[in-house]
Motif scaffolding. Structure first.
Motif, short mmCIF file in Angstrom:
data_model
loop_
_atom_site.label_atom_id
_atom_site.label_comp_id
_atom_site.label_asym_id
_atom_site.label_seq_id
_atom_site.Cartn_x
_atom_site.Cartn_y
_atom_site.Cartn_z
N VAL A 74 9.45 4.75 -9.09
CA VAL A 74 8.45 4.13 -8.20
C VAL A 74 8.39 5.00 -6.96
CG1 VAL A 74 7.78 2.07 -6.92
CG2 VAL A 74 8.97 1.84 -9.11
N LEU A 75 7.27 5.67 -6.77
CA LEU A 75 7.09 6.59 -5.64
C LEU A 75 6.63 5.80 -4.42
CD1 LEU A 75 7.24 9.68 -5.10
CD2 LEU A 75 4.77 9.76 -5.58
N LEU A 76 7.48 5.78 -3.37
CA LEU A 76 7.22 4.97 -2.18
C LEU A 76 6.96 5.86 -0.98
CD1 LEU A 76 10.04 2.30 -2.63
CD2 LEU A 76 7.63 2.09 -3.25
N GLU A 77 5.96 5.48 -0.23
CA GLU A 77 5.60 6.24 0.97
C GLU A 77 6.28 5.63 2.19
OE1 GLU A 77 1.48 6.10 2.92
OE2 GLU A 77 1.37 7.89 1.67
N PRO A 78 7.02 6.43 2.98
CA PRO A 78 7.66 5.87 4.17
C PRO A 78 6.65 5.65 5.29
CG PRO A 78 8.08 8.23 4.02
CD PRO A 78 7.33 7.85 2.77
N PRO A 79 6.96 4.73 6.23
CA PRO A 79 8.12 3.84 6.24
C PRO A 79 7.89 2.63 5.33
CG PRO A 79 6.78 3.44 8.18
CD PRO A 79 6.12 4.59 7.45
N ASP A 124 0.82 -1.20 0.00
CA ASP A 124 0.00 0.00 0.00
C ASP A 124 0.86 1.26 0.00
OD1 ASP A 124 0.90 -0.67 2.57
OD2 ASP A 124 -0.67 0.51 3.52
N GLY A 125 2.16 1.09 0.21
CA GLY A 125 3.07 2.23 0.17
C GLY A 125 3.53 2.62 -1.22
N GLU A 177 10.35 -3.81 1.67
CA GLU A 177 11.53 -3.94 2.51
C GLU A 177 12.39 -5.13 2.11
OE1 GLU A 177 12.60 -3.73 7.31
OE2 GLU A 177 10.60 -4.34 6.65
N VAL A 178 11.76 -6.13 1.48
CA VAL A 178 12.53 -7.29 1.01
C VAL A 178 13.59 -6.84 0.01
CG1 VAL A 178 12.41 -9.43 -0.32
CG2 VAL A 178 10.68 -8.94 1.43
N VAL A 179 13.24 -5.86 -0.84
CA VAL A 179 14.19 -5.33 -1.83
C VAL A 179 15.07 -4.31 -1.11
CG1 VAL A 179 14.45 -4.34 -4.12
CG2 VAL A 179 12.40 -5.66 -3.56
N GLU A 182 15.09 8.95 -0.94
CA GLU A 182 14.02 9.12 0.04
C GLU A 182 12.64 9.08 -0.59
OE1 GLU A 182 15.20 13.08 -1.56
OE2 GLU A 182 16.25 11.34 -0.74
N THR A 183 12.52 9.31 -1.89
CA THR A 183 11.21 9.30 -2.54
C THR A 183 10.84 7.94 -3.12
OG1 THR A 183 12.04 9.96 -4.72
CG2 THR A 183 11.53 11.72 -3.14
N GLY A 184 11.83 7.06 -3.31
CA GLY A 184 11.55 5.75 -3.88
C GLY A 184 12.70 5.25 -4.74
N TRP A 185 12.37 4.44 -5.72
CA TRP A 185 13.37 3.87 -6.62
C TRP A 185 13.32 4.62 -7.95
CZ3 TRP A 185 10.66 -1.34 -5.45
CH2 TRP A 185 11.06 -1.79 -4.20
N HIS A 186 14.48 5.07 -8.39
CA HIS A 186 14.55 5.81 -9.65
C HIS A 186 15.50 5.10 -10.61
CE1 HIS A 186 13.82 9.34 -12.11
NE2 HIS A 186 15.09 9.29 -12.47
#
Length: 597
Positions: free
Chosen positions: A292-297, A268-269, A303-305, A582-586
């Motif tokens: 890929v825009l990821l919402e913390p935490p 959901d993040g 987290e597996v990746v 901090e925003t995700g994977w680029h």
């Protein structure tokens, strides 16, 4: 397999170039209306957008594939393929009302395909195309579509929204759906939901409404995938995967169950995903970015990746003559902990340990949990190679795992060999022991020569080279890796083209060390396809396949292939990297520019 897929992709690109060449001629100026993101509703969950087809086509024709299609030695083949497609299209021109040339000339500016979450019901599909002075061709297509729709029982309703005539067809297809469209100021706008179309027309006229351009997730994707403030992408992709699933789940119980599990899985993040593409981008032939825009935490599957930065100098066993090289760095212990939390959270405390023992340790003899995974260093490398003579299975691979505890892995491999001595055979090459899984093809006898008519079957082998566990899909590739360490074959780390790509990756990383890099030689993939296409046996198979394969084979029979050096002169190496911030994977990929033969 990897090389074959990449070659097919390049072939598709070569065919599409012909359409792009036509689109670049006579395009009209951009329409005097807001762009798609400023009229699409804020609830848009999917978008593929080309702001200006003319700009895209012009830049594409300046790229290596575009220039290649215009080369005097290749132009007859390209023209032959396009002519064959035009001949095929002529058979249905009476039904469509337009020729292939007419169809590819329709887009004159902006074009987009989107999906919007309405207040109720399924996802609403939206399509926009600026036809400019080609609007008459759109009208021709609409007239033909009108006859077909009404002949099949659809009901046509004409209304007006914000002063704009709107045509709606109801009772379309077996599901009795509706679709509405407008043709305004040279722009064709279609939607499967009339309320969405109404919102867009109001926004078009400047009415107060929240639009996609106001969406923070869309803004984040667009800004991260824009190289500079003035460097607008020539093609843009945006998606809200959670929003898509939630809307589909309104009418599908299994999808609702999936959505309910997303928080437990940590998915959901994933706020949004998207990307952008540019051709003819300064010193680069093409540049693509994906975010890929990821919402913390971060938790669960995300987290597996557990990515970690690295310098990514190629390992000493990687041969120089690779077609591609990719390497990433993970934290194995953190990944295992994340997997354990997910698995045990669903199946109960200690469930992962029990599962690994029953499914891996007992049948295979490999203790993944306590011996194998803790001994890994975290770096994973994939190398694609091409074996000659060329045949369908020439493409193969090497996979390397960095080791922190070499002796522990060696002990694990010996345990596996002892338990499966009937199918795992020990061999040695250059003083390095390795294991071959499955019945060996040769024992101590020399292997049978490989020919196009008798390509080898894949044969998995593995062994330790230095501080790496190396696996291959054939013995010859593992032996090449050993030969590289021994100095028989030069290493990739010393190749000038790899050093050039790596230096460009480092400059584009923005000061954040990448967690993954890749290097590609497109000329190697093209050579693979070229030699296959030159084979009479493969040409015969293409004729028998029908469709596009037959068209291509016929064009090759008539016009032949130019010398490979002609193609090679347009193809420069490229690279890619993945940065975890901090925003995700680029993810960024590029191809360097080459002037031609």
């Amino acid at each position: 397999m990897v090389c074959r897929k990449r070659s097919a992709a390049r072939l598709c690109g070569l065919i599409l170039v012909m359409g792009a060449a036509l689109l670049s001629v006579g395009a009209a100026a951009a329409p005097a209306r807001p762009p798609a993101a400023e009229i699409l509703p804020n609830e848009t969950v999917f978008l593929v957008h080309v702001p200006d087809v003319h700009e895209l086509a012009t830049r594409f024709m300046n790229s290596s594939m575009g220039q290649m299609s215009q080369d005097p030695e290749l132009r007859p083949l390209v023209s032959g393929i396009y002519g064959s497609l035009a001949d095929q299209m002529a058979r249905i021109q009476e039904q469509v009302g337009l020729s292939l040339d007419d169809l590819v000339a329709i887009p004159q500016g902006e074009i987009m395909l989107a999906a919007v979450t309405p207040s109720a019901g399924p996802l609403a599909v939206v399509f926009l195309l600026h036809a400019g002075d080609q609007a008459e061709s759109i009208e021709t297509l609409l007239e033909r579509a009108d006859r077909v729709a009404q002949r099949n029982g659809a009901r046509k309703v004409e209304t007006t929204v914000a002063g704009t005539p709107v045509v709606t067809y109801e009772n379309l297809g077996p599901e009795r759906r509706a679709v509405s469209y407008v043709l305004r100021e040279g722009t064709f706008l279609l939607s499967s939901d009339l309320s969405v179309l109404r919102q867009m027309l109001l926004a078009w006229d400047g009415g107060p409404a929240l639009v996609l351009a106001d969406n923070p997730s869309f803004q984040a994707i667009e800004s991260r995938c824009r190289a500079t403030a003035l460097d607008a992408p020539q093609a843009l992709l945006y998606a809200d995967p959670i929003g898509i699933l939630q809307t589909i789940g309104r009418d599908a119980l299994p999808v609702r169950l999936v959505v309910a599990m997303l928080p437990q899985l940590g998915l959901d993040g994933v706020t949004a995903v998207g990307g952008a593409m540019r051709f003819d981008a300064g010193q680069f032939d093409a540049v693509s970015q994906f975010h890929v825009l990821l919402e913390p935490p971060r938790s669960g599957v995300i987290e597996v990746v557990s990515l970690e930065p690295s310098d990514f100098i190629p390992e000493p066993w990687v041969p120089a003559e690779v077609s591609s090289y990719s390497s990433l760095k993970l934290n194995p212990e953190q990944s295992l902990r994340a997997v354990r939390r997910i698995f045990d959270g669903i199946r109960g405390e200690g469930a992962l340990s029990v599962w690994l023992q029953r499914r891996v340790l007992e049948p295979i003899g490999l203790d993944l949990e306590h011996e194998f995974l803790p001994a890994l260093g975290g770096r994973l490398t994939y190398v694609a190679l091409i074996e000659r003579p060329i045949h369908e299975r020439s493409g193969g691979w090497l996979i390397g795992l960095e080791l922190d505890e070499v002796d522990a892995i060696r002990t694990s491999l010996e345990a596996v060999r002892e338990r499966h001595s009937q199918v795992v055979v020990s061999r040695s090459f250059g003083g390095y022991e390795y294991f071959v899984a499955g019945p060996p093809t040769s024992g101590q006898e020399p292997e049978a020569p490989v020919t196009p008519d008798t390509p080898p079957q894949p044969q998995i082998c593995f062994g330790i080279i230095g501080e790496h566990l190396v696996m291959a899909d054939r013995v010859s590739f593992f032996q090449r890796a050993v030969g590289t360490v021994m100095g028989i074959e030069p290493p990739l780390a010393e190749e000038p083209d790899f050093k050039l790509v790596l230096s460009n990756l480092q400059r584009r990383s923005g000061g954040t060390p990448p967690a993954m890099i890749s290097f590609e030689r497109p000329d190697e993939g093209m050579r693979f396809f070229y030699e296959l296409a030159a084979s009479d046996r493969i040409r015969g198979q293409m004729h028998g396949a029908g469709g596009v394969g037959r068209l291509l084979a016929a064009a090759l029979d008539e016009h032949g292939l130019p010398p490979f050096s002609v193609l090679q002169g347009y193809l420069a190496p490229g690279g890619a990297m993945l940065v975890d911030d901090e925003t995700g994977w680029h993810y960024t990929s590029f191809g360097l520019r080459r002037s031609g033969p």
